[in-house]
Scaffold this motif. Sequence first.
Motif, PDB file in Angstrom:
ATOM      1  N   THR A  60       0.611  -1.311   0.073  1.00 47.10           N
ATOM      2  CA  THR A  60      -0.688   0.301  -0.309  1.00 47.10           C
ATOM      3  C   THR A  60       0.829   0.973  -0.011  1.00 47.10           C
ATOM      4  OG1 THR A  60      -0.359  -0.226   2.861  1.00 47.10           O
ATOM      5  CG2 THR A  60      -2.407  -0.851   1.193  1.00 47.10           C
ATOM      6  N   SER A  61       2.144   0.795   0.567  1.00 52.04           N
ATOM      7  CA  SER A  61       2.841   2.410   0.438  1.00 52.04           C
ATOM      8  C   SER A  61       3.375   2.868  -1.058  1.00 52.04           C
ATOM      9  CB  SER A  61       4.388   2.359   1.387  1.00 52.04           C
ATOM     10  OG  SER A  61       3.520   1.853   2.921  1.00 52.04           O
ATOM     11  N   ILE A  62       3.709   2.028  -2.502  1.00 55.01           N
ATOM     12  CA  ILE A  62       4.485   1.873  -3.013  1.00 55.01           C
ATOM     13  C   ILE A  62       3.019   2.963  -4.220  1.00 55.01           C
ATOM     14  CG2 ILE A  62       5.912   1.247  -5.026  1.00 55.01           C
ATOM     15  CD1 ILE A  62       6.043  -0.801  -2.896  1.00 55.01           C
ATOM     16  N   PRO A  63       3.695   4.406  -4.587  1.00 53.43           N
ATOM     17  CA  PRO A  63       2.497   4.883  -4.993  1.00 53.43           C
ATOM     18  C   PRO A  63       2.732   3.994  -6.089  1.00 53.43           C
ATOM     19  CG  PRO A  63       4.469   6.185  -4.600  1.00 53.43           C
ATOM     20  CD  PRO A  63       4.989   4.987  -4.309  1.00 53.43           C
ATOM     21  N   PHE A 102       2.277   5.134  -9.653  1.00 53.70           N
ATOM     22  CA  PHE A 102       3.191   5.385 -10.818  1.00 53.70           C
ATOM     23  C   PHE A 102       4.592   5.231 -11.246  1.00 53.70           C
ATOM     24  CE2 PHE A 102       5.672   8.986  -9.197  1.00 53.70           C
ATOM     25  CZ  PHE A 102       4.625   9.583  -8.504  1.00 53.70           C
ATOM     26  N   VAL A 103       4.642   4.706  -9.336  1.00 58.09           N
ATOM     27  CA  VAL A 103       6.321   4.425  -8.856  1.00 58.09           C
ATOM     28  C   VAL A 103       6.715   2.933  -9.649  1.00 58.09           C
ATOM     29  CG1 VAL A 103       8.045   3.672  -7.707  1.00 58.09           C
ATOM     30  CG2 VAL A 103       7.110   6.545  -7.541  1.00 58.09           C
ATOM     31  N   VAL A 152      -3.069   6.620 -14.710  1.00 59.93           N
ATOM     32  CA  VAL A 152      -1.880   6.590 -14.491  1.00 59.93           C
ATOM     33  C   VAL A 152      -1.382   5.061 -15.195  1.00 59.93           C
ATOM     34  CG1 VAL A 152       0.386   5.860 -13.322  1.00 59.93           C
ATOM     35  CG2 VAL A 152      -1.914   7.807 -12.341  1.00 59.93           C
ATOM     36  N   PHE A 212      -5.593  11.198 -19.840  1.00 60.19           N
ATOM     37  CA  PHE A 212      -4.417  11.627 -19.574  1.00 60.19           C
ATOM     38  C   PHE A 212      -4.406  12.970 -20.314  1.00 60.19           C
ATOM     39  CE2 PHE A 212       0.482  10.830 -19.896  1.00 60.19           C
ATOM     40  CZ  PHE A 212       0.616  10.582 -18.760  1.00 60.19           C
ATOM     41  N   ILE A 249      -6.403  15.838 -19.591  1.00 63.66           N
ATOM     42  CA  ILE A 249      -5.373  16.904 -19.120  1.00 63.66           C
ATOM     43  C   ILE A 249      -4.628  17.562 -19.369  1.00 63.66           C
ATOM     44  CG2 ILE A 249      -3.992  16.691 -16.618  1.00 63.66           C
ATOM     45  CD1 ILE A 249      -5.127  13.607 -16.631  1.00 63.66           C
ATOM     46  N   ARG A 250      -3.733  17.012 -20.227  1.00 60.91           N
ATOM     47  CA  ARG A 250      -2.395  17.485 -20.657  1.00 60.91           C
ATOM     48  C   ARG A 250      -3.003  18.640 -21.573  1.00 60.91           C
ATOM     49  NH1 ARG A 250       3.068  14.338 -19.751  1.00 60.91           N
ATOM     50  NH2 ARG A 250       2.436  13.635 -17.792  1.00 60.91           N
ATOM     51  N   VAL A 297       0.988  10.499  -1.480  1.00 59.54           N
ATOM     52  CA  VAL A 297       0.998   9.159  -2.579  1.00 59.54           C
ATOM     53  C   VAL A 297       0.189  10.343  -3.348  1.00 59.54           C
ATOM     54  CG1 VAL A 297       0.357   6.915  -3.758  1.00 59.54           C
ATOM     55  CG2 VAL A 297       1.499   7.294  -1.647  1.00 59.54           C
ATOM     56  N   SER A 356       2.137  13.272  -5.163  1.00 66.49           N
ATOM     57  CA  SER A 356       3.134  12.615  -6.181  1.00 66.49           C
ATOM     58  C   SER A 356       2.696  11.943  -7.289  1.00 66.49           C
ATOM     59  CB  SER A 356       3.899  11.573  -5.317  1.00 66.49           C
ATOM     60  OG  SER A 356       3.606  10.265  -4.711  1.00 66.49           O
ATOM     61  N   THR A 357       1.349  11.416  -7.292  1.00 64.63           N
ATOM     62  CA  THR A 357       0.745  10.717  -9.054  1.00 64.63           C
ATOM     63  C   THR A 357       0.253  11.971  -9.164  1.00 64.63           C
ATOM     64  OG1 THR A 357       0.291   8.986  -7.165  1.00 64.63           O
ATOM     65  CG2 THR A 357      -1.108   9.643  -9.385  1.00 64.63           C
ATOM     66  N   PHE A 414       2.995  13.776 -10.825  1.00 65.03           N
ATOM     67  CA  PHE A 414       3.373  12.833 -11.476  1.00 65.03           C
ATOM     68  C   PHE A 414       2.750  12.721 -13.341  1.00 65.03           C
ATOM     69  CE2 PHE A 414       3.533   8.512 -14.033  1.00 65.03           C
ATOM     70  CZ  PHE A 414       4.360   8.632 -14.513  1.00 65.03           C
ATOM     71  N   LEU A 415       1.039  12.826 -13.311  1.00 59.68           N
ATOM     72  CA  LEU A 415       0.667  13.295 -13.842  1.00 59.68           C
ATOM     73  C   LEU A 415       0.354  15.014 -14.981  1.00 59.68           C
ATOM     74  CD1 LEU A 415      -2.859  11.898 -12.784  1.00 59.68           C
ATOM     75  CD2 LEU A 415      -1.882  10.922 -15.098  1.00 59.68           C
ATOM     76  N   GLY A 416       0.947  15.509 -13.863  1.00 59.88           N
ATOM     77  CA  GLY A 416       1.160  17.105 -14.855  1.00 59.88           C
ATOM     78  C   GLY A 416      -0.002  17.764 -14.410  1.00 59.88           C
ATOM     79  N   LEU A 417      -0.277  17.439 -13.041  1.00 62.44           N
ATOM     80  CA  LEU A 417      -1.809  18.193 -12.430  1.00 62.44           C
ATOM     81  C   LEU A 417      -1.174  18.351 -11.487  1.00 62.44           C
ATOM     82  CD1 LEU A 417      -4.719  16.656 -13.192  1.00 62.44           C
ATOM     83  CD2 LEU A 417      -3.628  18.889 -13.586  1.00 62.44           C
ATOM     84  N   LEU A 461      10.474  12.601 -10.458  1.00 65.69           N
ATOM     85  CA  LEU A 461      10.010  11.266 -10.847  1.00 65.69           C
ATOM     86  C   LEU A 461       9.354  11.206 -12.367  1.00 65.69           C
ATOM     87  CD1 LEU A 461       8.524   9.974  -7.162  1.00 65.69           C
ATOM     88  CD2 LEU A 461      10.460   8.981  -8.721  1.00 65.69           C
ATOM     89  N   ALA A 490      12.507   7.439  -5.953  1.00 65.45           N
ATOM     90  CA  ALA A 490      11.089   6.718  -5.627  1.00 65.45           C
ATOM     91  C   ALA A 490      11.040   5.719  -4.050  1.00 65.45           C
ATOM     92  CB  ALA A 490      10.660   5.771  -6.852  1.00 65.45           C
ATOM     93  N   LEU A 504       9.734   8.228  -1.021  1.00 66.03           N
ATOM     94  CA  LEU A 504       8.830   8.483  -1.500  1.00 66.03           C
ATOM     95  C   LEU A 504       8.079   7.047  -0.368  1.00 66.03           C
ATOM     96  CD1 LEU A 504       6.479  10.013  -2.508  1.00 66.03           C
ATOM     97  CD2 LEU A 504       6.531   9.175  -4.691  1.00 66.03           C
ATOM     98  N   THR A 505       8.408   6.319  -0.962  1.00 64.13           N
ATOM     99  CA  THR A 505       7.868   4.437  -0.220  1.00 64.13           C
ATOM    100  C   THR A 505       8.801   5.487   0.781  1.00 64.13           C
ATOM    101  OG1 THR A 505       8.639   3.576  -2.904  1.00 64.13           O
ATOM    102  CG2 THR A 505       7.742   2.117  -0.942  1.00 64.13           C
ATOM    103  N   VAL A 536       6.127   6.779   2.995  1.00 65.47           N
ATOM    104  CA  VAL A 536       4.739   6.275   3.289  1.00 65.47           C
ATOM    105  C   VAL A 536       4.763   5.293   3.783  1.00 65.47           C
ATOM    106  CG1 VAL A 536       3.123   5.466   1.654  1.00 65.47           C
ATOM    107  CG2 VAL A 536       4.302   7.613   0.970  1.00 65.47           C
TER     108      VAL A 536
END
Lengths: 308, 312
Positions: free
Chosen positions: A140-143, A145-146, A250, A265, A268-269, B244, B247-248, B251-254, B267, B285, B288-289, B292
Amino acid sequence: MTRRVTRRLVDLLVVFLGVTLIIYLMVFALPGDPIAALGGDRPLAPNVVAELRERYHLDEPVLQQYLRYLGGLLQGDLGTTFQGQSVADRMALRWPVTITLALTAWGIEVLLGVLLGLVAGLRAGAVSDRLVLAGTVVATSIPVFVLAVSAQLWLGVELAWFPVAGTSAGWPTAYLLPAAVIAVFGLASVARLMRGSVVDTLRTDFVRTLRAKGLRERQVVGVHVLRSSSIPVLTFLAIDLGYLLGGTVVVEGVFNLPGVGQLLFQAIRAHEGPTIVGVSTALILVFLVTNLLVDLLASVLDPRIRHE
Amino acid sequence: MSEPLPAAPAAAGSTAASAAAAAPATAPAVARRGVWRTLRRRALFWVSAAVLAVLGLVALVPSAFAGWFGHPDPRACDLASSAQPPGGGHVLGTDVQGCDVWANVVFGTRASLTVGLLCTAVALAVALVVGTLAGYYGGWLDRVVARLTDVFLGFPFLLGAVVVLTSVGSRSAVSVALVLALFSWPTMARLVRGSVRTVRDAPYVEAARAMGLPDRRIIARYVLPNALGPVLAVATIMVGSVIVAESTLTFLGLGLNAPSISWGLQLSSAQSYFQTSPHMLVAPATVLTVTVLAMITLGDVLRDVLDPRGRS
């Protein structure tokens, strides 16, 4: 049962109106002018601007625009992109990819999550249990996208076990890795929930009765414990479908899968308000309907909910 | 951690004259000592608290840590040494712009922690007020709050934040935190409402009411401390998930934009080069992990200790 369905439908309607209104207000509070952005560096001629503003009803009061949008929505109209394409049409071809991805992830989640939770719950306190619990916390801790980028780098590029990107390899090869990445987060929750649920169920009187009656352990666990402890998990799985759909944004971006998430995605850009609103609304709508369906399914499975 | 029940001593100080207040005053004190005693025996508590303490220190004074390996300035970049693997004074290598990755990771800590803590603080404050009012008074207020939380929980978290953030023109740590708070308060508000409802009609609350104490005092002194433990544990976990989410979104640009320094931005720029220089990805990465992970572990331990209902 009918009363329950009606009540849930009314709830759904209220939530739907609230959600769409918030989205609409938020997007149309945009400080930037979408029409001006259309011309890029060169300003558009005033008559073109007026034409476009009228065509997209940008001069009407916000509430009226919202009602117009809502009316269209009920007829399956999710708006038009600034290029003049229907958002629903742009999504149509992409749905299969996203649904395949989400369902594959869901399948992984259900199978592995329930299995891990069952293994941990049946031997609570054992080494396997502790390993599962520790694993779920790390997972659960790893995002997302990572995880997506790492998996792509390690399993895709270096080991070449899976395709790096795209859907050309077809199902299941092309979908397995992205689906596993999305599934990890929910998988952890399913496993934990299932574990707790199994531990609770094993303590109940009816399980003791079943054992006292001489039922085989495989039947006690495989039929009765499994069914009884899967109800909270099922409820969670419904809510989780929404997160899976959110996660596709993502993962479809990273793995370059041409699904609805990738469309969002890209929108958004490009700051394409109508496309963002259309796609998000569609995804949220799917989320709400799934919640309703699973809630009703849960009441079929669990008589206590039915007669509450 | 001794903060779970800060409301109790404050309230006791204001009107210590009441004899009735003195008797229950010892009860929370005993409970608190019990919580602390259980907590300090948990190895996981100390590990996660230590990690978070170090991260907090880094966030407060990043300049004290950034210079450890000779390149203290995250914005002193040399394009000639772009995307260098670790070595030669750059322990973690350099990024595409030739900036030191270590210094950037150190300076990025503040952004992530600010968003996580600020968002959770705002959401917690809203949840406590709204949840307590709805749970204690019930009636139409409760129904309105229930509908409102329904609506906000109708958004999958990320999708909601995407839609709102698209319309926020200039994004900073504060605005991102506030947007995320908009979608995180309902979960906690429901939790508070539930805890408040369970004690609303408890005999000791009725006794307080019978003595003619004003609602404000009953809530602050007898109702809220009971609801605080579980929601604080959930809030700790929420800090992790907000980090999280930030950062997500970045990452998406928002999320945060370029002149800011954050793990998410690192990232997102490293992702395009992950095949040739994965080292740019590994450091942010991992940090960050770990952050969290520490937050979630601490929250888990706290929940285990503070909320006996969840104990297995």
